[in-house]
Design a protein around this motif. Structure first.
Motif, PDB file in Angstrom:
ATOM      1  N   UNK A   1       0.832  -1.209   0.000  1.00 26.43           N
ATOM      2  CA  UNK A   1       0.000   0.000   0.000  1.00 26.43           C
ATOM      3  C   UNK A   1       0.863   1.254   0.000  1.00 26.43           C
ATOM      4  N   UNK A   2       1.951   1.232   0.780  1.00 24.56           N
ATOM      5  CA  UNK A   2       2.856   2.384   0.802  1.00 24.56           C
ATOM      6  C   UNK A   2       3.486   2.592  -0.571  1.00 24.56           C
ATOM      7  N   UNK A   3       3.914   1.500  -1.198  1.00 22.75           N
ATOM      8  CA  UNK A   3       4.529   1.600  -2.525  1.00 22.75           C
ATOM      9  C   UNK A   3       3.524   2.113  -3.549  1.00 22.75           C
ATOM     10  N   UNK A   4       2.285   1.628  -3.477  1.00 21.25           N
ATOM     11  CA  UNK A   4       1.236   2.071  -4.398  1.00 21.25           C
ATOM     12  C   UNK A   4       0.980   3.568  -4.231  1.00 21.25           C
ATOM     13  N   UNK A   5       0.858   4.004  -2.981  1.00 24.83           N
ATOM     14  CA  UNK A   5       0.600   5.422  -2.733  1.00 24.83           C
ATOM     15  C   UNK A   5       1.748   6.295  -3.230  1.00 24.83           C
ATOM     16  N   UNK A   6       2.976   5.822  -3.039  1.00 24.52           N
ATOM     17  CA  UNK A   6       4.136   6.568  -3.518  1.00 24.52           C
ATOM     18  C   UNK A   6       4.097   6.680  -5.037  1.00 24.52           C
ATOM     19  N   UNK A   7       3.793   5.588  -5.707  1.00 25.45           N
ATOM     20  CA  UNK A   7       3.752   5.601  -7.170  1.00 25.45           C
ATOM     21  C   UNK A   7       2.623   6.492  -7.685  1.00 25.45           C
ATOM     22  N   UNK A   8       1.502   6.530  -6.978  1.00 24.51           N
ATOM     23  CA  UNK A   8       0.414   7.428  -7.368  1.00 24.51           C
ATOM     24  C   UNK A   8       0.870   8.883  -7.290  1.00 24.51           C
ATOM     25  N   UNK A   9       1.544   9.217  -6.186  1.00 20.87           N
ATOM     26  CA  UNK A   9       2.021  10.596  -6.025  1.00 20.87           C
ATOM     27  C   UNK A   9       3.081  10.931  -7.074  1.00 20.87           C
ATOM     28  N   UNK A  10       3.955   9.982  -7.371  1.00 20.98           N
ATOM     29  CA  UNK A  10       4.990  10.217  -8.371  1.00 20.98           C
ATOM     30  C   UNK A  10       4.365  10.394  -9.747  1.00 20.98           C
ATOM     31  N   UNK A  11       3.369   9.580 -10.072  1.00 20.69           N
ATOM     32  CA  UNK A  11       2.703   9.714 -11.381  1.00 20.69           C
ATOM     33  C   UNK A  11       1.999  11.050 -11.482  1.00 20.69           C
TER      34      UNK A  11
END
Length: 98
Positions: free
Chosen positions: A80-90
């Motif tokens: 979940x942390x990785x997903x949220x980080x990737x969402x913010x990066x995108x």
């Protein structure tokens, strides 16, 4: 400072201790004293045994299932942390490219 080593007990010993409590009719604290173990251990073993029997499992399989569940929850939190980080990066890079 003294260092205490943790005592470990076999599954057979734990099962026999719980069986003694059930069959003897003596209080858990007395059986624990007779066996030379802390009474809270025997209470926990008895509770684990009851929970395993309710589910139709053994104590070992129940503990393995609980350990797997803990591991999967930790892994899920990381994902979940990785997903949220990737969402913010995108979102950041999408805003940059405009």
């Amino acid at each position: 400072m003294s260092t205490k080593t943790r005592r470990s007990y076999t599954e057979t010993f734990k099962e026999e201790a719980v069986r003694l409590v059930r069959e003897s009719g003596h209080p858990v604290a007395q059986v624990a004293r007779d066996l030379g173990i802390a009474d809270h251990l025997l209470y926990r073993w008895r509770a684990e045994q009851q929970q395993a029997e309710e589910r139709g499992q053994t104590r070992q399989s129940l503990r393995a299932e609980q350990a797997e569940l803990i591991q999967l929850r930790r892994e899920n939190a990381v994902l979940k942390q990785e997903r949220d980080f990737l969402k913010r990066a995108a979102a950041f890079f999408a805003k940059e490219s405009r």
